[in-house]
Design a protein around this motif. Structure first.
Motif, PDB file in Angstrom:
ATOM      1  N   HIS C 379       0.833  -1.200   0.000  1.00 21.39           N
ATOM      2  CA  HIS C 379       0.000   0.000   0.000  1.00 21.39           C
ATOM      3  C   HIS C 379       0.868   1.251   0.000  1.00 21.39           C
ATOM      4  O   HIS C 379       0.582   2.220  -0.693  1.00 21.39           O
ATOM      5  N   GLY C 380       1.947   1.197   0.792  1.00 24.00           N
ATOM      6  CA  GLY C 380       2.842   2.347   0.860  1.00 24.00           C
ATOM      7  C   GLY C 380       3.530   2.623  -0.462  1.00 24.00           C
ATOM      8  O   GLY C 380       4.013   3.726  -0.686  1.00 24.00           O
ATOM      9  N   VAL C 381       3.604   1.625  -1.331  1.00 22.28           N
ATOM     10  CA  VAL C 381       4.285   1.835  -2.600  1.00 22.28           C
ATOM     11  C   VAL C 381       3.299   2.167  -3.712  1.00 22.28           C
ATOM     12  O   VAL C 381       3.546   3.043  -4.535  1.00 22.28           O
ATOM     13  N   VAL C 382       2.153   1.482  -3.723  1.00 21.99           N
ATOM     14  CA  VAL C 382       1.262   1.610  -4.877  1.00 21.99           C
ATOM     15  C   VAL C 382       0.348   2.820  -4.751  1.00 21.99           C
ATOM     16  O   VAL C 382       0.172   3.585  -5.695  1.00 21.99           O
ATOM     17  N   PHE C 383      -0.226   3.029  -3.560  1.00 21.83           N
ATOM     18  CA  PHE C 383      -1.269   4.044  -3.472  1.00 21.83           C
ATOM     19  C   PHE C 383      -0.772   5.387  -2.982  1.00 21.83           C
ATOM     20  O   PHE C 383      -1.182   6.417  -3.467  1.00 21.83           O
ATOM     21  N   SER C 384       0.083   5.370  -2.012  1.00 23.89           N
ATOM     22  CA  SER C 384       0.563   6.648  -1.519  1.00 23.89           C
ATOM     23  C   SER C 384       1.885   6.394  -0.841  1.00 23.89           C
ATOM     24  O   SER C 384       2.286   5.258  -0.640  1.00 23.89           O
ATOM     25  N   GLY C 385       2.548   7.464  -0.503  1.00 18.02           N
ATOM     26  CA  GLY C 385       3.800   7.299   0.201  1.00 18.02           C
ATOM     27  C   GLY C 385       4.884   8.166  -0.396  1.00 18.02           C
ATOM     28  O   GLY C 385       4.720   8.738  -1.464  1.00 18.02           O
ATOM     29  N   PRO C 386       5.987   8.261   0.334  1.00 20.80           N
ATOM     30  CA  PRO C 386       7.052   9.169  -0.075  1.00 20.80           C
ATOM     31  C   PRO C 386       7.603   8.863  -1.455  1.00 20.80           C
ATOM     32  O   PRO C 386       8.056   9.774  -2.140  1.00 20.80           O
ATOM     33  N   LEU C 387       7.523   7.602  -1.878  1.00 20.60           N
ATOM     34  CA  LEU C 387       8.080   7.295  -3.196  1.00 20.60           C
ATOM     35  C   LEU C 387       7.375   8.081  -4.288  1.00 20.60           C
ATOM     36  O   LEU C 387       7.984   8.537  -5.240  1.00 20.60           O
ATOM     37  N   TRP C 388       6.072   8.235  -4.128  1.00 20.64           N
ATOM     38  CA  TRP C 388       5.325   8.977  -5.143  1.00 20.64           C
ATOM     39  C   TRP C 388       5.760  10.424  -5.160  1.00 20.64           C
ATOM     40  O   TRP C 388       5.953  11.009  -6.225  1.00 20.64           O
TER      41      TRP C 388
END
Lengths: 102, 174, 492
Positions: C379-388
């Motif tokens: 979830h932290g990678v696909v939907f939201s998170g600092p990577l985005w």
């Protein structure tokens, strides 16, 4: 002891005195302006400290906000005057501007 | 000692030290740099007093605007190896005496002052409160300030324009 | 040496990617664990929410992790800790509950991110410039496309002689680099990388970042003055003129989204855009789209990037304000510049382009957020998170580089003309129009929906066009570039 009104007021008094000294003794006109800014900062600090520890409202912050705006305006005019002064007298020494003396 | 006290003393030392630096410095740009120290420390003190909006405005208007204007003015009017404008001995002595006496008196009064203080409360949304106060209670000063700023803008532009209105104007490129 | 570097390059790359993904969600998870633990224990021991007892002791945490407290809920419910693991985790979690630990971590993170990003961006800029001119750019150091070039440059800069010119002002010359660098670091204090990833969630975060931009100019000004060099001085003066002028349209452009969302807190602004592509602020109405453009151009000028790089115009001013600097201090100016570039891109992303949310609506992944660990990570990678956010920021940095190597430099009077006579009235008009829009047109009205859809379509078309052009270039990379490059391109 906890930090209270007195601490801020004494710090502001120190800033005010430094600013006053700079205003009275510096000969560079821009230096005098810097002294004025110090004094204004001391006043702002006092206002905010009073509004937090004495009154408990944000009115002091509003007054400080106006001081900051007026200081910016004052600096703009002062710098314009200094540029003109320098153009006329080729120096920024505030003591040389005594042409109006009789 | 609480975190607030530690922060206060650090910032107070920074502010006071920079202000003293302004007093001692003879080089005008160093004075401006010292002023930056004072402005920054005072802005952080505002943050400490939960006046976030004021602290940020202090940084953006004072440090980012007024101070740059001052440095700009210094660059136009001073040379690095120009004449050194040192204060005269006698003036500095008298000034120091007067200011020290004033400071001693102020501290004496402030220290013993019977301040009736309130317990500081956190404003839940101080930015909105300031905005409402500016457009409510303080609307007239707010509008007057905007008129003043307009006048200052025109006046400063007029004063600083490079027309040789005076016969004594030294021709100097900026 | 070269062969060793070549061998380690790919593992390092993989480890780096893995580390970024792990780092992207571990702190948020840990902070969440500590906070929920405090809540749980508080309920168990009947503490006041913010009372004196809110500090957890080591024993509390150990018992909690071992599951020996009755009636506790997540996360220990599905992470069973053994005795030794619990003992090891206890100290880490105990430290993490204090604000000062989190602050120290945040500072370390910011400094690390800024220096890593600057090194990456310098290498990348050289590659972008080279490819745009049908060159190769750095290819030797480290093997794969010269990936270690910035590292080597950094080591070289560190051991370079710190030249100090005789005529300069000794104190100011040294201080100036720090005065330029510290605000560039400071603005990351208020810059959220995601909702949980922020050092200090200020209620005036947006103006704080602007203020830090403003203070940074002072370092440049002082550097130019202290160098005691005509060209440095001119560069510094140009910088000050440009910066002060462009701050005004920048501020006006920022007022537009502020007016729409009604807050200065950056995390709130970001959270308003969690509902997928069409809820991004830039696509809400045409004026916000215009404001995004104005903001980007003004930010370009504020970061002194081409076509507004007058302060360091090498054909006129040698190198502008940093002519006399060498070694580490010179590097500091560049770190500051790249940090400001990234911050400008990240700010554009937060305010206009969906912050740390992916184009997919965040609500779709709601079940993953509370699932087992791997789902939370995903979830932290696909939907939201600092990577985005970092990805979006890097994209905007790429656009800045792209513009730099495409557009010619403009003259100083043109820069000023563009600001005062074009950008400023335009920004004011957009602000005024947005005022009327917010006043008269509601979001749910027909006009509002149509405007939203049209803007979304335009934005989607732009994104697709960029992806399409990129793909076209990638597929036809042999045909498009010169023969020299083809021989050395990867896979050739």
């Amino acid at each position: 002891m906890t930090i209270g009104l007195t601490h801020y007021l004494i710090l502001a008094a120190l800033l005010f005195c430094c600013g006053l000294f700079v205003m009275t003794t510096k000969r560079n006109a821009v230096g005098i302006l810097i002294g004025v800014e110090l004094v204004l900062n001391a006043a702002c600090l006092n206002l905010v400290a009073f509004s937090r520890y004495r009154v408990g409202t944000i009115d002091g912050q509003i007054a400080a906000l106006f001081i900051i705006v007026l200081a910016a305006a004052e600096a703009a005019v002062a710098i314009a005057i200094f540029v003109n002064y320098y153009r006329m007298l080729a120096t920024i020494d505030a003591d040389k501007g005594d042409e109006l003396r009789g | 000692m609480s975190g607030e006290a530690i922060a206060f003393y650090m910032l107070a030392v920074l502010a006071a030290g920079s202000a003293l630096g302004c007093v001692i410095a003879t080089n005008i740009v160093r004075m401006a740099l010292c002023l930056l120290g004072t402005l920054g420390a005072v802005a952080l003190l505002y943050f400490l007093m939960a006046a976030n909006f004021l602290g940020v405005i202090q940084l953006i208007v004072y440090a980012g605007g007024t101070l740059i204007l001052i440095v700009f003015g210094i660059m136009v009017t001073s040379r690095m190896y120009g004449e050194k404008l040192k204060p005269r001995r006698s003036e500095a002595l008298i000034g120091a005496l007067v200011v020290l006496a004033l400071f001693a008196g102020l501290v004496a009064i402030l220290w013993r002052g019977p301040w009736v203080t309130v317990v500081p409360t956190e404003q839940p949304n101080s930015v909105a409160a300031i905005g409402q106060a500016l457009l409510g209670t303080y609307l007239v000063p707010f509008e007057l300030a905007s008129v003043l700023l307009l006048a200052v803008m025109i006046g400063a532009a007029y004063l600083a324009q490079p027309a040789a209105r005076n016969g004594r104007g030294t021709e100097r490129e900026e | 040496m070269g062969s060793i570097l070549r061998k380690v390059a790919f593992p390092i790359f993989l480890i780096g990617v893995a580390a970024i993904i792990v780092i992207a969600w571990v702190p948020a998870l840990l902070y969440g664990t500590v906070d929920s633990m405090r809540d749980d224990l508080g309920r168990f021991y009947k503490w006041e929410p913010r009372g004196e007892h809110a500090t957890l002791t080591l024993d509390n945490i150990r018992q909690y992790l071992e599951g020996s407290i009755a009636g506790q809920s997540a996360p220990a419910a599905h992470i069973r800790f053994g005795r030794s693991t619990a003992a090891a985790c206890t100290y880490v979690l105990w430290l993490l509950q204090f604000r000062i630990t989190r602050d120290v971590l945040a500072v370390v993170g910011v400094v690390g991110f800024v220096s890593l990003f600057a090194m990456f961006a310098i290498w990348w800029e050289r590659k972008v410039a080279a490819r745009m001119q049908s060159r190769l750019g750095p290819m030797r150091v480290g093997g794969w496309h010269g990936w270690a070039q910035s590292l080597a440059d950094g080591i070289k800069l560190l051991q370079k002689e710190d030249i100090f010119i005789a005529g300069a002002d000794p104190v100011l010359f040294r201080m100036a680099a720090y005065v330029a660098f510290i605000p560039a670091l400071g603005l990351f204090i208020a810059l959220p990388f995601s909702a949980a990833w922020i050092a200090r969630d200020l209620d005036v975060g947006l103006i704080f970042i602007l203020a830090m931009y403003g203070v940074g100019v002072l370092g440049v000004l002082i550097a130019g003055w202290a160098s005691n060099n005509k060209w440095s001085m001119f560069g510094a003066m140009r910088e000050a003129c440009q910066m002060i002028s462009y701050e005004i349209p920048l501020g006006f452009a920022l007022l537009v989204p502020i007016m729409t969302v009604g807050t200065l807190r950056l995390t709130t602004i970001g959270d308003l855009q969690s509902g997928g592509f069409q809820t991004w602020l830039a696509f809400r109405n045409p004026f916000l789209l215009a404001a995004a453009l104005i903001f980007f151009i003004a930010a370009l000028a504020s970061c002194k990037r081409a076509p507004f790089d007058l302060p360091e115009a090498e054909s006129e001013l040698v190198a502008g304000f940093h002519t006399e600097y060498s070694g580490f201090r010179w590097a500091l100016f560049f770190f500051a510049e790249y940090a400001e570039m990234f911050a400008a891109g990240a700010l554009a992303a937060i305010l206009f382009f969906g912050a740390w949310y992916s184009p997919l609506p965040a609500a779709w992944g709601e079940s993953w957020r509370h699932g087992p660990l791997w789902q939370q990570a995903l979830h932290g990678v696909v939907f939201s998170g600092p990577l985005w956010l970092i990805g979006k920021g890097i994209f905007f940095v790429y656009v800045q580089m792209w513009l730099r190597w495409t557009l010619p430099r403009v003259r100083l009077d043109q820069v000023m003309y563009a600001c005062v006579q074009v950008m400023l009235p335009l920004a004011m008009l957009v602000l005024l129009a947005n005022t009327f829009w917010e006043w008269q047109v509601r979001d749910r009205s027909v006009l509002g929906t149509v405007a939203n859809l049209v803007c979304t379509a335009v934005g989607a078309a732009a994104v697709l066009a960029i992806i399409g052009v990129g793909l076209y270039g990638f597929i036809n990379r042999r045909r498009l570039v010169g023969t020299q490059v083809v021989k050395h391109l990867p896979g050739a």
